[in-house]
Design a protein around this motif. Structure first.
Motif, mmCIF file in Angstrom:
data_model
loop_
_atom_site.group_PDB
_atom_site.id
_atom_site.type_symbol
_atom_site.label_atom_id
_atom_site.label_comp_id
_atom_site.label_asym_id
_atom_site.label_seq_id
_atom_site.Cartn_x
_atom_site.Cartn_y
_atom_site.Cartn_z
ATOM 1 N N LEU A 122 5.083 -24.782 48.354
ATOM 2 C CA LEU A 122 5.078 -26.240 48.548
ATOM 3 C C LEU A 122 4.480 -26.964 47.342
ATOM 4 C CD1 LEU A 122 4.051 -26.567 52.316
ATOM 5 C CD2 LEU A 122 6.335 -26.749 51.311
ATOM 6 N N THR A 123 3.353 -26.467 46.819
ATOM 7 C CA THR A 123 2.729 -27.159 45.681
ATOM 8 C C THR A 123 3.325 -26.732 44.355
ATOM 9 O OG1 THR A 123 1.024 -25.459 45.492
ATOM 10 C CG2 THR A 123 0.516 -27.356 46.871
ATOM 11 N N GLY A 124 3.809 -25.510 44.258
ATOM 12 C CA GLY A 124 4.389 -25.018 43.022
ATOM 13 C C GLY A 124 3.447 -24.127 42.242
ATOM 14 N N SER A 125 4.037 -23.282 41.377
ATOM 15 C CA SER A 125 3.286 -22.321 40.575
ATOM 16 C C SER A 125 3.052 -22.802 39.155
ATOM 17 C CB SER A 125 4.046 -20.991 40.511
ATOM 18 O OG SER A 125 4.184 -20.437 41.793
ATOM 19 N N SER A 126 3.666 -23.908 38.763
ATOM 20 C CA SER A 126 3.500 -24.382 37.391
ATOM 21 C C SER A 126 3.522 -25.900 37.338
ATOM 22 C CB SER A 126 4.596 -23.813 36.490
ATOM 23 O OG SER A 126 5.840 -24.395 36.795
ATOM 24 N N GLU A 127 2.933 -26.437 36.277
ATOM 25 C CA GLU A 127 2.982 -27.876 36.005
ATOM 26 C C GLU A 127 3.278 -28.058 34.525
ATOM 27 O OE1 GLU A 127 2.910 -30.610 37.689
ATOM 28 O OE2 GLU A 127 2.185 -30.018 39.670
ATOM 29 N N THR A 128 4.027 -29.091 34.192
ATOM 30 C CA THR A 128 4.335 -29.409 32.808
ATOM 31 C C THR A 128 3.754 -30.779 32.473
ATOM 32 O OG1 THR A 128 6.376 -28.122 32.944
ATOM 33 C CG2 THR A 128 6.201 -29.700 31.131
ATOM 34 N N VAL A 129 3.011 -30.844 31.377
ATOM 35 C CA VAL A 129 2.371 -32.093 30.962
ATOM 36 C C VAL A 129 2.760 -32.393 29.515
ATOM 37 C CG1 VAL A 129 0.160 -33.301 30.696
ATOM 38 C CG2 VAL A 129 0.411 -31.561 32.471
ATOM 39 N N ILE A 130 3.072 -33.631 29.231
ATOM 40 C CA ILE A 130 3.403 -34.038 27.875
ATOM 41 C C ILE A 130 2.136 -34.039 27.019
ATOM 42 C CG2 ILE A 130 4.250 -35.979 26.477
ATOM 43 C CD1 ILE A 130 5.959 -36.780 28.984
ATOM 44 N N LEU A 143 4.950 -30.218 24.689
ATOM 45 C CA LEU A 143 4.751 -29.982 26.113
ATOM 46 C C LEU A 143 3.701 -28.905 26.322
ATOM 47 C CD1 LEU A 143 8.473 -29.812 27.308
ATOM 48 C CD2 LEU A 143 6.910 -31.757 27.517
ATOM 49 N N CYS A 144 2.904 -29.087 27.343
ATOM 50 C CA CYS A 144 1.942 -28.080 27.770
ATOM 51 C C CYS A 144 2.349 -27.609 29.162
ATOM 52 C CB CYS A 144 0.542 -28.683 27.803
ATOM 53 S SG CYS A 144 -0.710 -27.570 28.476
ATOM 54 N N VAL A 145 2.500 -26.304 29.315
ATOM 55 C CA VAL A 145 2.892 -25.749 30.607
ATOM 56 C C VAL A 145 1.765 -24.881 31.144
ATOM 57 C CG1 VAL A 145 4.528 -24.252 31.798
ATOM 58 C CG2 VAL A 145 5.329 -25.843 30.069
ATOM 59 N N VAL A 146 1.391 -25.131 32.381
ATOM 60 C CA VAL A 146 0.344 -24.379 33.064
ATOM 61 C C VAL A 146 1.016 -23.516 34.131
ATOM 62 C CG1 VAL A 146 -1.746 -24.543 34.467
ATOM 63 C CG2 VAL A 146 -1.307 -26.241 32.666
ATOM 64 N N CYS A 147 0.888 -22.197 34.027
ATOM 65 C CA CYS A 147 1.553 -21.278 34.959
ATOM 66 C C CYS A 147 0.524 -20.396 35.652
ATOM 67 C CB CYS A 147 2.547 -20.381 34.213
ATOM 68 S SG CYS A 147 4.018 -21.231 33.639
ATOM 69 N N VAL A 148 0.590 -20.359 36.958
ATOM 70 C CA VAL A 148 -0.319 -19.526 37.744
ATOM 71 C C VAL A 148 0.401 -18.223 38.089
ATOM 72 C CG1 VAL A 148 -1.578 -19.335 39.919
ATOM 73 C CG2 VAL A 148 -1.572 -21.493 38.651
ATOM 74 N N PRO A 149 -0.128 -17.066 37.663
ATOM 75 C CA PRO A 149 0.580 -15.795 37.876
ATOM 76 C C PRO A 149 0.264 -15.139 39.212
ATOM 77 C CG PRO A 149 -1.330 -15.409 36.497
ATOM 78 C CD PRO A 149 -1.335 -16.892 36.840
#
Lengths: 171, 171, 171
Positions: C129-137, C74-80
């Protein structure tokens, strides 16, 4: 991008329809490309029946967890489309799904003022509001969901033949 | 589904209240069901005090990370309810939380036009907008959050006694 | 909190600008603080050019996956940040991004009625509403994204110099 339902497709309300790909309901389960290698990602195939619809995929996601043999970890559900998303919400009263979809449509109506020529900008916007992925804890081999929670594939520009990836990470 | 606050519960503004379960604040930390087995999931118990409220749970999520002993990886916060969610946003000025909740309420008002009989469809919709889970990177044993970020449990149909699961995956 | 663009910054439309930190584009890649220790988190640095903007960071996230050497996971993208988020949506027609941002702005306009004194409450709300993170396989070393999907850093209160953390977990 648009794919219609195959003629004769049997589509039940509130029941996900796994359309048959080369491997049946789970596209990558057998990992035909690399025999002998375990595949972490499995792909559900879902035939939606309406332009906007919530399809309960909880049982199919649980089946994927069962196949992976991981008992403690995380299950991630990723929708590879830009006009369909995923959400977790109540499964008991179908009116909740109608209220969610109805209100989403009132917030983001399908109208002509959008610039995108395909006429489905509302669907793209709804995806960015609900999200393209959900993460669920796995414990003792089971998805950890509350009593009233189900995982819903959210169709916003159907009906189409859709995919939904599921990966389980843990031990 | 609805659970009221116990009489005499001490609830401070902006302070999460961990209601006492059989194991105290963390429901599954001791893993009573399988002694000797480590438990990946821990459960925060939160008593909310209003119908709609953001509760800062960052410190309690960090405590869970501390207990797990994982220094590099991911922390996932999952809310097992369908009328409460989780979001990451500013913790410095409480007015931001008021603005978020106020505007969410103006976008999704509690009104009679919904079909769902329980009268809390607005809460279900708000959950699908904010989301049921958040994923945070863990580095050197600490949640990687920006200066102004906190993790908020989002109550949309309280006050109730709520749960919030936390799992840490990594090394 | 606000940081302006450095004078002379070259900013192309639709192209992420990695501003130079001490380690170049990837802030933590060399792990200067703990030489010899692998770093799970890498940090993209993005200079946004408008108050509200979607920046396609897919190629940079893929580069991070390449560096980590993890092929399945998994790759997780987090905006701080609390006034910038992340979403996955269509990359083909830029009109889609304009429609998303335009409609988000109509749902959450920048106006005076908010209580928060900084005048950017709309940005905070858009993040929730859009979220602070996304998870991609991640599969075979590649981000698993649909044909039309890109990962977008969502600036809601720019222009600013921003960061975006990326972590890959798997084998």
């Amino acid at each position: 991008m648009a794919e219609g339902l195959p003629a004769g497709a049997v589509v039940n309300l509130r029941t996900p329809v796994l359309w048959s790909g080369r491997n049946g309901g789970f596209g990558d389960a057998k990992n035909l490309d690399r025999p002998g290698m375990p595949e972490m990602k499995q792909t559900l195939k879902i035939a939606t029946r309406a332009r906007i619809e919530m399809v309960d995929i909880t049982a199919d996601v649980q089946k994927t967890v069962d196949r992976q043999g991981i008992t403690e970890g995380l299950c991630v559900v990723c929708v590879p489309h830009t006009t369909a998303g995923v959400t977790i919400n109540e499964n008991a009263d179908p009116d909740v799904q109608d209220d969610i979809l109805g209100h989403l449509t009132s917030l983001v109506p399908r109208r002509d003022a959008f610039r995108h020529g395909e006429g489905n900008s509302d669907a793209h916007i709804k995806v960015s509001l609900t999200g393209s992925s959900e993460t669920v804890i796995v414990e003792r081999g089971r998805l950890v969901l509350g009593t009233w929670q189900s995982i819903f594939f959210c169709e916003f520009d159907g009906p189409r033949k859709r995919k939904c990836h599921v990966t389980v990470l843990g031990r």
